[in-house]
Write an enzyme that holds these catalytic residues in place. Sequence first.
Site, PDB file in Angstrom:
ATOM      1  N   GLU A 130     -13.241   0.862  10.907  1.00 21.86           N
ATOM      2  CA  GLU A 130     -12.718   0.749   9.535  1.00 21.86           C
ATOM      3  C   GLU A 130     -13.852   0.514   8.536  1.00 21.86           C
ATOM      4  OE1 GLU A 130      -9.750   1.690   8.936  1.00 21.86           O
ATOM      5  OE2 GLU A 130      -9.147   1.724  11.043  1.00 21.86           O
TER       6      GLU A 130
ATOM      7  N   GLU B 154      -0.725  -6.783  15.874  1.00 17.47           N
ATOM      8  CA  GLU B 154      -1.392  -6.345  17.105  1.00 17.47           C
ATOM      9  C   GLU B 154      -1.880  -7.560  17.878  1.00 17.47           C
ATOM     10  OE1 GLU B 154      -1.551  -3.330  18.153  1.00 17.47           O
ATOM     11  OE2 GLU B 154      -0.847  -2.418  16.289  1.00 17.47           O
TER      12      GLU B 154
ATOM     13  N   HIS C 295      -7.690  -2.980   6.041  1.00 12.67           N
ATOM     14  CA  HIS C 295      -6.526  -3.781   6.428  1.00 12.67           C
ATOM     15  C   HIS C 295      -6.246  -3.605   7.913  1.00 12.67           C
ATOM     16  CE1 HIS C 295      -5.093  -3.186   2.008  1.00 12.67           C
ATOM     17  NE2 HIS C 295      -6.071  -4.066   2.110  1.00 12.67           N
TER      18      HIS C 295
ATOM     19  N   ASP D  20       0.844  -1.197   0.000  1.00  4.20           N
ATOM     20  CA  ASP D  20       0.000   0.000   0.000  1.00  4.20           C
ATOM     21  C   ASP D  20       0.879   1.247   0.000  1.00  4.20           C
ATOM     22  OD1 ASP D  20      -2.446  -1.158  -0.068  1.00  4.20           O
ATOM     23  OD2 ASP D  20      -2.821  -1.036   2.078  1.00  4.20           O
TER      24      ASP D  20
HETATM   25 ZN   LIG Z   1      -3.173  -1.657   3.698  1.00  6.29          ZN
HETATM   26 ZN   LIG Z   2     -10.041   5.814  10.742  1.00  2.00          ZN
END
Ligand SMILES: [Zn+2]
Ligand SMILES: [Zn+2]
Length: 522
Positions: free
Chosen positions: A242, A223, A218, A193
């Site tokens: 997201e 994590e 993504h 990306d």
């Molecule tokens: Zn990404």
């Molecule tokens: Zn955000």
Amino acid sequence: MNRYRAASNVKPVWVLAATCLISARAACGSPLLDPQAFLEKYGYLHDDHLIHNAVEMQSAIQKFQRLSRLPMTGELDSATLRQMAEPRCGVSDKGSQQVWAQRVNIIFTARSSAGGPSWRRRKRSAIKADKWYKSHLAYQIVNWPSHLSLGSVRLAVSAAFQVWSNVSGLAFQEAPQGPADIRLAFYEGDHNDGAGNAFDGPGGTLAHAFLPRRGEAHFDKAERWTLNGHKGHNLFMVMAHEIGHTLGLEHSPVRHALMSPYYRKLGRSLVMSWDDILAVQQLYGKPPGDRLVRLPGEVLHAALQEWEFMDVHMSDKSSGLPLYCHSGVFDAITADPNGTVLVFRGSVYWSVSPEGRVSGASPLRQHWADLPLAIEAAAFSPLDAKWYFFKGKHIWRYTGQVLDAGFPRQSTDIGLPRHPDCAFFYAPLGHMVLLKGSRYFVFNLQTFRREPYYPRKLKDWTGVPQGTNGALSRPDGRLYLFRQRHFWRFDPVKVRVTRVGQWVKELNWTGCGVAPQGNDIL
Ligand SMILES: [Zn+2]
Ligand SMILES: [Zn+2]
């Protein structure tokens, strides 16, 4: 990130301290922050050349302070630097203040709401608004995080889509295979990306997503994702945020908004704020029948907790090994006076006898009724024969199964940190020790206060890494510290770590039942 921003930022976003010895992540915990790179990455400074003058910097810092609701000093004061280091979404904040102002303005000028409002046609945008032109969307989970079962991830994802369909004219359906409008994937580090959007390991950037109609979100695979009271970041909350981007929403400056750029815990309050609802309804209209459903975080929390409990039992039953042996993750570990080791994870705990026989999972609150749904640290103290539990800003002290009078108490009242990484009784000092980030605290159980001259730097414990999730002393006097799948054995006589290894394979007293192997680094 926003799809209008070219991924031209080739500078690494985080600068690691040069003093890391063992490995960057293990020795230093969170990487150090480069404020200029931060301001470029999140759209407060243009990133086409690398030198910014003082005026540019000051105005960028002020913009950041305004969106973060900090005093607008224009300086990199400690509150500002602290805010920059908070875990957050990787999508740029560029233009989000403006979009928000326009959104609120619409309420007062009473223009038409749903269906491609003209105010979204900003200069940097195409003529059409960044939205989907259909109301039924299919989503796909491309791959899965470690440490969580497929069933619980699937449940969290569908709940995260539901918070949006509950308040808008949208409907979502999972498409396990074939084409899908929205694809969710877990990646580590650079994942094509652009270098500026590479993931940065635990903390910092947690996830990012694209505005419609690219349909991709993504998540940083490195994590520690959780679904309830565990240490780590709640996947449901980050997922719901997201998804908001994949539907066309930008960041919100409203403090408790789901679309705030900073990570928010799943708490008791409502998951959606009025601002999130306004934003999604201006794009997609109200739900059919105009029935808004807003679930309090508490309800989702309880549902996820219940789900995990079922998950734990199914996993233990099918493999014969406790869940924490497979995932390598637990919240706390300690041992009782008989040498039985207790391992805590979420709402349950397991007991491992001195011979290495492990019990089935028991509900935490069945034994210690007043504890919260999950804990962050636990330690039995042989000094006063009491159990100590830590979660958030509170301490609980038990004699057997009975909560002592006056508990829970506030950690900060007695000089201890909130959210400790781990706690253990340390015989050479005759006190309890709490680790938190780069520091440690010595807790005198007799005065019930932190000892003077603490906290001190964790470096005193040569070789002990930051971010351990549990620690305990063994009958031979050695201290064992755990972080994810690894353990560090600390020798109190040599005052340093003398062994590092994988506890599931090498320490049979953890209940994972494999013969120990040598891996001494002496
Ligand atoms: Zn990404
Ligand atoms: Zn955000």
